[in-house]
Design a protein around this motif. Structure first.
Motif, PDB file in Angstrom:
ATOM      1  N   VAL A 129      36.137  35.720  31.166  1.00  0.00           N
ATOM      2  CA  VAL A 129      36.553  36.963  30.502  1.00  0.00           C
ATOM      3  C   VAL A 129      37.389  37.803  31.451  1.00  0.00           C
ATOM      4  CG1 VAL A 129      35.748  39.090  29.403  1.00  0.00           C
ATOM      5  CG2 VAL A 129      34.520  36.944  29.019  1.00  0.00           C
ATOM      6  N   LEU A 130      36.931  37.897  32.703  1.00  0.00           N
ATOM      7  CA  LEU A 130      37.654  38.692  33.700  1.00  0.00           C
ATOM      8  C   LEU A 130      39.021  38.096  33.982  1.00  0.00           C
ATOM      9  CD1 LEU A 130      37.759  41.002  35.704  1.00  0.00           C
ATOM     10  CD2 LEU A 130      36.499  39.584  37.338  1.00  0.00           C
ATOM     11  N   SER A 131      39.106  36.766  34.058  1.00  0.00           N
ATOM     12  CA  SER A 131      40.404  36.118  34.278  1.00  0.00           C
ATOM     13  C   SER A 131      41.380  36.471  33.167  1.00  0.00           C
ATOM     14  CB  SER A 131      40.230  34.596  34.355  1.00  0.00           C
ATOM     15  OG  SER A 131      39.498  34.213  35.484  1.00  0.00           O
ATOM     16  N   GLU A 135      44.930  38.628  33.388  1.00  0.00           N
ATOM     17  CA  GLU A 135      46.190  38.124  32.836  1.00  0.00           C
ATOM     18  C   GLU A 135      46.848  39.165  31.933  1.00  0.00           C
ATOM     19  OE1 GLU A 135      47.909  35.350  33.323  1.00  0.00           O
ATOM     20  OE2 GLU A 135      46.512  34.613  34.833  1.00  0.00           O
ATOM     21  N   ASP A 136      46.010  39.931  31.219  1.00  0.00           N
ATOM     22  CA  ASP A 136      46.541  40.928  30.279  1.00  0.00           C
ATOM     23  C   ASP A 136      46.826  42.269  30.941  1.00  0.00           C
ATOM     24  OD1 ASP A 136      46.324  39.109  28.230  1.00  0.00           O
ATOM     25  OD2 ASP A 136      44.380  39.832  27.534  1.00  0.00           O
ATOM     26  N   PRO A 153      29.921  42.688  39.320  1.00  0.00           N
ATOM     27  CA  PRO A 153      31.116  41.870  39.103  1.00  0.00           C
ATOM     28  C   PRO A 153      31.801  41.414  40.386  1.00  0.00           C
ATOM     29  CG  PRO A 153      31.667  44.177  38.851  1.00  0.00           C
ATOM     30  CD  PRO A 153      30.189  44.121  39.130  1.00  0.00           C
ATOM     31  N   VAL A 154      31.308  41.860  41.544  1.00  0.00           N
ATOM     32  CA  VAL A 154      32.012  41.565  42.802  1.00  0.00           C
ATOM     33  C   VAL A 154      32.128  40.066  43.021  1.00  0.00           C
ATOM     34  CG1 VAL A 154      31.967  41.821  45.303  1.00  0.00           C
ATOM     35  CG2 VAL A 154      31.324  43.748  43.842  1.00  0.00           C
ATOM     36  N   LYS A 155      31.040  39.325  42.788  1.00  0.00           N
ATOM     37  CA  LYS A 155      31.071  37.885  43.029  1.00  0.00           C
ATOM     38  C   LYS A 155      32.103  37.191  42.147  1.00  0.00           C
ATOM     39  CE  LYS A 155      26.720  36.833  42.543  1.00  0.00           C
ATOM     40  NZ  LYS A 155      25.464  36.011  42.543  1.00  0.00           N
ATOM     41  N   ASP A 156      32.231  37.661  40.911  1.00  0.00           N
ATOM     42  CA  ASP A 156      33.196  37.038  40.006  1.00  0.00           C
ATOM     43  C   ASP A 156      34.625  37.370  40.410  1.00  0.00           C
ATOM     44  OD1 ASP A 156      31.458  35.702  38.018  1.00  0.00           O
ATOM     45  OD2 ASP A 156      30.730  37.731  37.676  1.00  0.00           O
ATOM     46  N   VAL A 157      34.848  38.590  40.881  1.00  0.00           N
ATOM     47  CA  VAL A 157      36.182  38.941  41.385  1.00  0.00           C
ATOM     48  C   VAL A 157      36.522  38.063  42.585  1.00  0.00           C
ATOM     49  CG1 VAL A 157      37.560  40.765  42.473  1.00  0.00           C
ATOM     50  CG2 VAL A 157      36.077  41.319  40.534  1.00  0.00           C
TER      51      VAL A 157
END
Length: 216
Positions: A129-131, A135-136, A153-157
């Protein structure tokens, strides 16, 4: 599905119409007042009469159902199972606690490709979702994370940075900086923002609520 413009208006904006005595001891006054608004619609003119005089016990039984949206209404109102939009109006009046469930089902089952509106990206991992959000996004528009307790969310970033570092030309410590705001960190964050604005860095600010003037 079949509905009139005034029915959509009622679903979205309709409110109670007080002033008519409620003789149904099992029905809250607010629900009765909502019914008084409902009967202003052409197709529902006799609904209050049916409730109060023709079949009050059957309407009471429907009202007391755990999931009334699954149960046929009494009398000729059972036909609303084949006109689900109109049944939403009754649920809004009598059992507003079930309107969210009923609306979700209506969208999923009646509107073409409705499940896409209901499910959206719920089947995706947060990193996906974050990716998509990245992109948007635009370099001059920040991305805000509104978090529930325990979310991080840090780990996902950082996962995206490691995975797509060549794509975004981002490297932790050189062009990506994660700053947790607090005492004495505002000046460091400000310098990183100014530098990042010039160099194209990614700056992640945690606890941004501690700097309300930055949110104006």
């Amino acid at each position: 599905t079949q509905y009139l413009p005034e029915e959509m208006e009622f679903l979205v904006k309709g409110g109670p119409r007080p002033g008519t005595e409620n003789n149904l001891e099992w029905l809250p006054n607010m629900a009765w007042d909502m019914v008084q608004s409902l009967i202003q619609l052409e197709d529902f003119k006799v609904f209050a009469q049916n409730m109060e005089k023709d079949a009050p016990g059957r309407f009471r039984d429907w009202y007391n159902e755990l999931n009334p949206e699954d149960i046929k209404l009494p009398l000729e109102w059972k036909r609303l199972d084949s006109i689900p939009f109109k049944k939403l109006l009754v649920i809004k009046c009598l059992r507003p606690d079930r309107i969210s469930v009923a609306l979700t089902r209506f969208i999923r089952e009646v509107i073409p490709k409705g499940e896409e509106f209901v499910d959206m990206d719920s089947k995706l991992a947060f990193v996906d979702v974050l990716s998509s959000a990245i992109e948007d996004s635009d370099p001059v528009i920040p991305i805000f994370f509104i978090l529930s307790p325990g979310a991080d969310p840090v780990k996902d970033v950082e996962t995206i940075i490691r995975r797509d570092r060549d794509k975004y030309r981002i490297e932790p410590g050189k062009s990506f900086f994660n700053i947790s705001l607090g005492q004495g960190q505002d000046e460091i964050a400000r310098r990183r923002l100014e530098e990042g604005n010039k160099e194209g860095h990614w700056i992640m600010l945690q606890n941004i609520q501690l700097m309300p003037r930055w949110l104006q």
